[in-house]
Design a protein around this motif. Structure first.
Motif, PDB file in Angstrom:
ATOM      1  N   ALA A 187     -18.774  -1.431  -5.339  1.00 32.24           N
ATOM      2  CA  ALA A 187     -19.671  -2.111  -6.276  1.00 32.24           C
ATOM      3  C   ALA A 187     -19.396  -3.612  -6.252  1.00 32.24           C
ATOM      4  N   GLY A 188     -20.402  -4.385  -6.138  1.00 32.88           N
ATOM      5  CA  GLY A 188     -20.248  -5.838  -6.134  1.00 32.88           C
ATOM      6  C   GLY A 188     -19.611  -6.380  -4.884  1.00 32.88           C
ATOM      7  N   SER A 189     -19.552  -5.560  -3.817  1.00 29.54           N
ATOM      8  CA  SER A 189     -18.908  -6.003  -2.580  1.00 29.54           C
ATOM      9  C   SER A 189     -19.906  -6.115  -1.443  1.00 29.54           C
ATOM     10  N   ALA A 190     -21.146  -6.422  -1.765  1.00 33.84           N
ATOM     11  CA  ALA A 190     -22.172  -6.496  -0.725  1.00 33.84           C
ATOM     12  C   ALA A 190     -21.840  -7.562   0.313  1.00 33.84           C
ATOM     13  N   SER A 191     -21.111  -8.583  -0.105  1.00 36.80           N
ATOM     14  CA  SER A 191     -20.791  -9.676   0.816  1.00 36.80           C
ATOM     15  C   SER A 191     -19.660  -9.327   1.766  1.00 36.80           C
ATOM     16  N   LEU A 192     -18.983  -8.199   1.531  1.00 41.86           N
ATOM     17  CA  LEU A 192     -17.852  -7.819   2.357  1.00 41.86           C
ATOM     18  C   LEU A 192     -18.292  -6.945   3.519  1.00 41.86           C
ATOM     19  N   SER A 193     -17.602  -7.081   4.621  1.00 44.61           N
ATOM     20  CA  SER A 193     -17.846  -6.211   5.769  1.00 44.61           C
ATOM     21  C   SER A 193     -17.249  -4.837   5.485  1.00 44.61           C
ATOM     22  N   PRO A 194     -17.645  -3.801   6.237  1.00 43.17           N
ATOM     23  CA  PRO A 194     -17.039  -2.474   6.043  1.00 43.17           C
ATOM     24  C   PRO A 194     -15.521  -2.500   6.176  1.00 43.17           C
ATOM     25  N   GLN A 195     -15.008  -3.306   7.111  1.00 42.39           N
ATOM     26  CA  GLN A 195     -13.563  -3.393   7.284  1.00 42.39           C
ATOM     27  C   GLN A 195     -12.898  -4.023   6.066  1.00 42.39           C
ATOM     28  N   GLU A 196     -13.540  -5.029   5.494  1.00 43.65           N
ATOM     29  CA  GLU A 196     -12.982  -5.682   4.307  1.00 43.65           C
ATOM     30  C   GLU A 196     -13.023  -4.753   3.101  1.00 43.65           C
ATOM     31  N   ARG A 197     -14.099  -3.980   2.977  1.00 40.45           N
ATOM     32  CA  ARG A 197     -14.157  -3.013   1.882  1.00 40.45           C
ATOM     33  C   ARG A 197     -13.061  -1.960   2.028  1.00 40.45           C
ATOM     34  N   ARG A 198     -12.819  -1.530   3.279  1.00 37.98           N
ATOM     35  CA  ARG A 198     -11.765  -0.553   3.513  1.00 37.98           C
ATOM     36  C   ARG A 198     -10.399  -1.133   3.147  1.00 37.98           C
ATOM     37  N   LEU A 199     -10.181  -2.399   3.479  1.00 38.28           N
ATOM     38  CA  LEU A 199      -8.923  -3.053   3.122  1.00 38.28           C
ATOM     39  C   LEU A 199      -8.780  -3.134   1.604  1.00 38.28           C
ATOM     40  N   LEU A 200      -9.863  -3.444   0.912  1.00 35.29           N
ATOM     41  CA  LEU A 200      -9.809  -3.519  -0.541  1.00 35.29           C
ATOM     42  C   LEU A 200      -9.420  -2.171  -1.132  1.00 35.29           C
ATOM     43  N   VAL A 201     -10.010  -1.107  -0.613  1.00 36.34           N
ATOM     44  CA  VAL A 201      -9.665   0.233  -1.084  1.00 36.34           C
ATOM     45  C   VAL A 201      -8.188   0.530  -0.815  1.00 36.34           C
ATOM     46  N   ASP A 202      -7.721   0.171   0.368  1.00 36.18           N
ATOM     47  CA  ASP A 202      -6.320   0.403   0.712  1.00 36.18           C
ATOM     48  C   ASP A 202      -5.379  -0.385  -0.199  1.00 36.18           C
ATOM     49  N   LEU A 203      -5.752  -1.623  -0.507  1.00 35.61           N
ATOM     50  CA  LEU A 203      -4.933  -2.432  -1.411  1.00 35.61           C
ATOM     51  C   LEU A 203      -4.860  -1.797  -2.792  1.00 35.61           C
ATOM     52  N   LEU A 204      -6.000  -1.327  -3.284  1.00 31.97           N
ATOM     53  CA  LEU A 204      -6.029  -0.714  -4.609  1.00 31.97           C
ATOM     54  C   LEU A 204      -5.262   0.603  -4.627  1.00 31.97           C
ATOM     55  N   GLY A 205      -5.251   1.313  -3.518  1.00 30.90           N
ATOM     56  CA  GLY A 205      -4.568   2.599  -3.465  1.00 30.90           C
ATOM     57  C   GLY A 205      -3.123   2.521  -3.018  1.00 30.90           C
ATOM     58  N   ALA A 206      -2.626   1.318  -2.757  1.00 27.77           N
ATOM     59  CA  ALA A 206      -1.238   1.167  -2.279  1.00 27.77           C
ATOM     60  C   ALA A 206      -0.252   1.687  -3.323  1.00 27.77           C
ATOM     61  N   ASP A 207       0.824   2.277  -2.852  1.00 27.14           N
ATOM     62  CA  ASP A 207       1.799   2.894  -3.741  1.00 27.14           C
ATOM     63  C   ASP A 207       2.831   1.917  -4.291  1.00 27.14           C
ATOM     64  N   SER A 208       2.902   0.715  -3.739  1.00 25.28           N
ATOM     65  CA  SER A 208       3.935  -0.223  -4.168  1.00 25.28           C
ATOM     66  C   SER A 208       3.510  -1.646  -3.823  1.00 25.28           C
ATOM     67  N   PRO A 209       4.097  -2.642  -4.513  1.00 24.79           N
ATOM     68  CA  PRO A 209       3.835  -4.035  -4.130  1.00 24.79           C
ATOM     69  C   PRO A 209       4.205  -4.326  -2.683  1.00 24.79           C
ATOM     70  N   ALA A 210       5.227  -3.641  -2.168  1.00 22.18           N
ATOM     71  CA  ALA A 210       5.625  -3.859  -0.773  1.00 22.18           C
ATOM     72  C   ALA A 210       4.500  -3.445   0.177  1.00 22.18           C
ATOM     73  N   GLU A 211       3.825  -2.347  -0.146  1.00 19.13           N
ATOM     74  CA  GLU A 211       2.714  -1.906   0.697  1.00 19.13           C
ATOM     75  C   GLU A 211       1.531  -2.861   0.562  1.00 19.13           C
ATOM     76  N   VAL A 212       1.289  -3.355  -0.654  1.00 12.59           N
ATOM     77  CA  VAL A 212       0.220  -4.342  -0.857  1.00 12.59           C
ATOM     78  C   VAL A 212       0.482  -5.575   0.014  1.00 12.59           C
TER      79      VAL A 212
END
Length: 554
Positions: A187-212
């Motif tokens: 939502a609200g990520s129309a300006s992002l490429s599919p790869q960038e959206r995937r990275l955003l999802v991965d960042l949000l789902g990271a288990d620790s600050p180290a993974e972020v």
């Protein structure tokens, strides 16, 4: 001991969530969406008003602008309702069942552990039998060892089956969680490429600050677009480097101030801006900023360069603190950097809803704040692994900080924890033990003899009444006047305030001097009740009771 599943590495823990609450909010959001759609329909009708003239034209124009605003809000409400309900359903299907298995697995693990020890003992006993022993005894002990091993192996198979089932439920919940994040990130990520959206999802789902941090560093090409599209996420995600967070948060603050109407929220935003507009190098950095996530506008401002600092201190406020105090705390932060010396940086952390007077005796605000502070400290240790990390907490802020730091035996990597005018440490199991286990952090505390507020805070609470000055291993230092190493007089703290004349963190005071010396050298700079020390209102000589009555000797 925390148990971990054998194949997927899931912690055996209860997953927090209320399906009833989630479903209720989903229903509210659906009703909001429906109401917004009705408003949009009414605005469309207004656009079709017959006639000419300035008034009619103005109505049509306003109706068009309203439709544009309402459509976006309606879509967002609908999306949130769907995501929340889907997640609620998934929680029921997966997380609730995983929670139901926690006690069963703990029992099965304890049984297997006991049978394992029994099997080891039986095998050792059988092996110790000499050749001269009667064959009947040898056979009996060998049979007992075989039976013990069989019981052990059966218990292990039963435990393994439970773990496999638990991992299935946990994996299902993890997938549902990732799906919810993906929907929200889209939502609200129309300006992002599919790869960038995937990275955003991965960042949000990271288990620790180290993974972020790892994910962020692997994709430098996406930084600018992610900051532009989601400054609210990037600016507050622990593990993202502080320069990127500051850039995102400052841009978001400036954008909000362009449209925010007069009112309490605008006043808060302007207070944050004033705290940032301080001359010097480097300029203060807004490393966290959340105007909407809680009852209060929350923020954290760094004074000094966190990327290169060898000493990083964090100031945690207490009762009735808010972002309007950022300037006063900022002055204390800059003075702390100056007195500690080169390599010092200090964060003023207003990252939680501080309690009001009626909330102070409880632990609700401390629990929420401790979770946020723990995440911040976890991220700080990842981003500044070689720095000495200090926490200086005032009043109820020390209650919050003690709960966060003391929740783990390693104290989240904090080296020094200093409590000034503490409202009391939590009575929760393990907190005091973790803070005084002989490992970092080293804990220091002071209480002015003229501070009635802190004493009342401890005396009126049943859940944070632990007296830090009385804990074994805590170094107590004075705040009642003294002299520095050069013999110059140091004013006393004359009340409960954190900053300002007569306050604990007023530059030049004995309390502040001791805080800086503790950070610099590990020891207070003045002696207890030494030269220049004065007697305050709460000194024992003012009372007819002895020190054994702790209520008056907090």
């Amino acid at each position: 001991m925390t148990l971990v599943s054998p194949h997927r590495g899931f912690l055996l823990e209860r997953l927090e969530g209320s399906t009833g609450t989630m479903s209720w909010w989903s229903g509210r959001l659906i009703r909001m969406r429906d109401q917004l759609e009705d408003l949009s329909d009414a605005a469309e009708s207004a656009q079709e008003l017959p006639g000419v003239g300035q008034a009619v034209t103005a109505v049509r124009k306003d109706a068009g602008e309203l439709i544009t605003a309402v459509v976006s809000d309606s879509e967002e409400a609908g999306l949130l309702a769907r995501v929340l309900q889907d997640y609620s359903d998934a929680f029921d299907r997966h997380a609730r069942r995983a929670n139901d298995m926690v006690e069963e697995i703990e029992t099965a693990h304890a049984r297997w552990s006991q049978l394992y020890d029994d099997a080891v003992g039986a095998a050792r006993t059988a092996a110790a039998i000499t050749a001269a022993a009667p064959q009947l005894l040898v056979d009996a002990l060998s049979s007992a060892a075989d039976e013990a091993a069989a019981d052990r192996d059966l218990a292990w198979r039963e435990l393994s089956e439970l773990w496999a089932e638990y991992e299935t439920y946990r994996a299902g919940w993890d997938t549902a969680y990732d799906d919810a994040l993906a929907a929200l990130a889209g939502a609200g990520s129309a300006s992002l490429s599919p790869q960038e959206r995937r990275l955003l999802v991965d960042l949000l789902g990271a288990d620790s600050p180290a993974e972020v941090l790892r994910l962020w560093q692997e994709h430098p090409e996406a930084h600018a677009d992610l900051i532009a599209a989601h400054p609210d996420i990037i600016g507050n995600l622990d593990g993202i480097p502080y320069d990127a967070r500051a850039e995102a948060n400052r841009a978001r603050l400036d954008d909000l101030l362009k449209t925010e109407p007069p009112g309490e929220r605008r006043d808060d935003l302007e207070a944050i801006l004033r705290a940032l507009l301080v001359e010097g190098t480097p300029r203060p950095a807004l490393i966290s900023f959340d105007p909407d996530g809680s009852e209060q506008v929350t923020a954290a401002i760094a004074h000094g360069d966190l990327a290169t600092a060898s000493d990083i201190s964090t100031l945690v406020p207490g009762m009735n603190g808010d972002v309007h105090d950022l300037q006063g705390w900022g002055e204390a932060a800059r003075a702390l950097n100056r007195d500690v010396g080169p390599g010092s940086a200090t964060v003023v952390w207003f990252g939680y809803d501080t309690p009001g007077l009626t909330e102070e005796p409880a632990m609700g605000r401390a629990k929420d704040g401790a979770a946020a502070l723990a995440s911040y400290l976890d991220g700080l240790r990842v981003l500044a692994p070689d720095a000495d990390v200090n926490v200086v907490a005032h009043s109820y802020g020390s209650t919050t900080a003690a709960l966060a730091i003391g929740s783990r035996a390693d104290g989240f990597g904090v080296n020094t924890f200093i409590a000034v005018g503490s409202a009391g440490f939590p009575n929760a199991d393990g907190i005091a033990e973790n803070l005084t286990n002989g490992q970092p952090p080293r804990v220091y505390a002071t209480l002015s003899e003229d501070d009635a507020v802190a004493r009342i805070g401890r005396g009126t609470s049943f859940v944070h009444s632990v007296v830090p000055e009385h804990l074994d291993g805590v170094t107590v230092f004075d705040s009642d006047g003294g002299v520095d190493r050069d013999g110059d007089s140091l004013p006393a703290a004359s009340g409960h305030d954190a900053f300002g004349p007569g306050a604990y963190l007023q530059p030049g005071s004995e309390s502040f001097y001791n805080v800086t010396e503790i950070i610099r050298t590990g020891e207070p700079g003045t002696q207890r009740q030494g030269e220049g020390s004065t007697k305050g209102f709460w000194d024992a000589s003012h009372w007819w009771i002895s020190d054994e009555f702790e209520f008056f000797d907090f």
